[in-house]
Write an enzyme that holds these catalytic residues in place. Structure first.
Site, PDB file in Angstrom:
ATOM      1  N   TYR A  56       8.582  -6.976  14.170  1.00 20.37           N
ATOM      2  CA  TYR A  56       8.059  -7.660  12.992  1.00 20.37           C
ATOM      3  C   TYR A  56       8.064  -9.170  13.212  1.00 20.37           C
ATOM      4  CZ  TYR A  56       8.955  -3.119  10.794  1.00 20.37           C
ATOM      5  OH  TYR A  56       8.982  -1.784  10.487  1.00 20.37           O
ATOM      6  N   HIS A 123      11.187   3.061  17.503  1.00 22.51           N
ATOM      7  CA  HIS A 123      10.087   2.576  16.675  1.00 22.51           C
ATOM      8  C   HIS A 123       8.759   3.205  17.084  1.00 22.51           C
ATOM      9  CE1 HIS A 123       8.464  -1.289  14.505  1.00 22.51           C
ATOM     10  NE2 HIS A 123       8.012  -0.162  13.971  1.00 22.51           N
TER      11      HIS A 123
END
Length: 311
Positions: A56, A123
């Protein structure tokens, strides 16, 4: 705020969780001080689960979150971060090798100013060779769990079928939780088909993106959203209907995703704005208009559960 256990982990988390992607400027630029205040506001008002990733903002979200966490007692929150998906110089990168994910855990702890991670996630497994996830990535994380560096291990993906496949191909207890997004919200309830499987395998479920990445909002989906135009149009009609009723679709969306579903421990939303954090907490703590849910889903109609390309 309601608190639920994530699977069999012992972590009792708020049914509304703080997704820290916004701290990385994923959706728009942020003011760092405001983002830090958003984290403090969330924890001060009962949110005790925070999710982030080095991906992110290409490390920015973890860096900003780390600055916020230094002022919060460690026993006031559970922290989840991820391995495998990264970025550099504005480009996305992926590396699910044992060495990289191990190094990544320690790098995240340094950025976050913590000495252990409550939940480490692989992820977006859809971008990996699932056999590598099973044979290399997860064993490396299990080793860190055995050493106490991380407390629990999970996997994340947009596609629940990938999560199921991984769980079916690893020893029992390897995976303790799954994080799936955009599949338990007003326009998509696909996760309903997987809850029994997860429960039978003692897997906790973390839901994310109650607004379906902007589909369920007055502003509407961003230009980059991968949903087909027909679904965007249906959700826009639903949003307009809610507006006519004086009931923001954002309120209904977050209430629905956080409603009394015993299969879901927490639903993540993301905002770097303290006022928006308080607004969403107020939404979750207010009673939901059940009739409006029915009306909105009728408007979305045949577009319920429409899938879109991987993100």
């Amino acid at each position: 705020m309601v608190y639920n256990e994530i699977g069999k982990t012992g972590m009792r988390v708020s049914n509304l969780g703080f997704g820290a992607s916004s701290l990385g400027g994923v959706f728009h630029d942020i003011r760092e001080a405001e983002g830090i205040k958003a984290v403090h506001t969330a924890v001060e008002n009962g949110i005790n689960f925070i999710d982030v990733s080095p991906y992110y903002g290409h490390l920015k979200a973890e860096t900003v979150l780390g600055k916020a966490l230094v002022d919060i007692q460690r026993d006031k929150y559970y922290l989840s971060t991820k391995v495998g998906r990264y970025g550099k110089d504005g480009k996305n990168t992926w590396d699910y090798s044992a060495k990289r994910v191990t190094d990544s855990v320690y790098e995240s702890m340094e950025r976050l100013h913590i000495d252990y991670i409550d939940l480490i996630n692989v992820h977006d497994v859809e971008f990996a060779d699932l056999h590598q996830i099973v044979d290399e990535t997860l064993p490396a994380l299990v080793k860190l769990r055995e050493e106490g560096v991380v407390k629990h291990v999970g996997i994340t993906d947009l596609q629940p079928e990938n999560l199921k496949w991984v769980i079916e191909h690893v020893p029992a207890g390897t995976v303790e939780s799954v994080l799936c997004f955009c599949h338990y919200c007003l326009n998509d309830e696909l996760l309903n088909e997987y809850f029994d499987f997860f429960e039978q395998n003692n897997i906790g479920v973390i839901n994310a993106s109650p607004f379906s990445m902007g589909l369920l909002s007055k502003r509407g989906a961003p230009a980059w959203h991968p949903a087909p135009d027909s679904l965007k149009e249906a959700c826009a009609k639903a949003a307009a209907y809610c507006e006519e009723k004086g009931y923001p679709i954002e309120k209904l969306a977050v209430q629905y995703s956080c409603s009394n579903n015993s299969h879901i421990a927490t639903t993540l939303f993301s905002s770097a704005n303290p006022a928006n954090v308080l607004k969403n907490i107020d939404y979750v703590n207010a009673p939901m208009d059940e009739q409006l849910v029915e009306d909105v889903q009728k408007i979305i109609g045949d577009h319920m559960r429409v899938r879109w390309a991987n993100t």
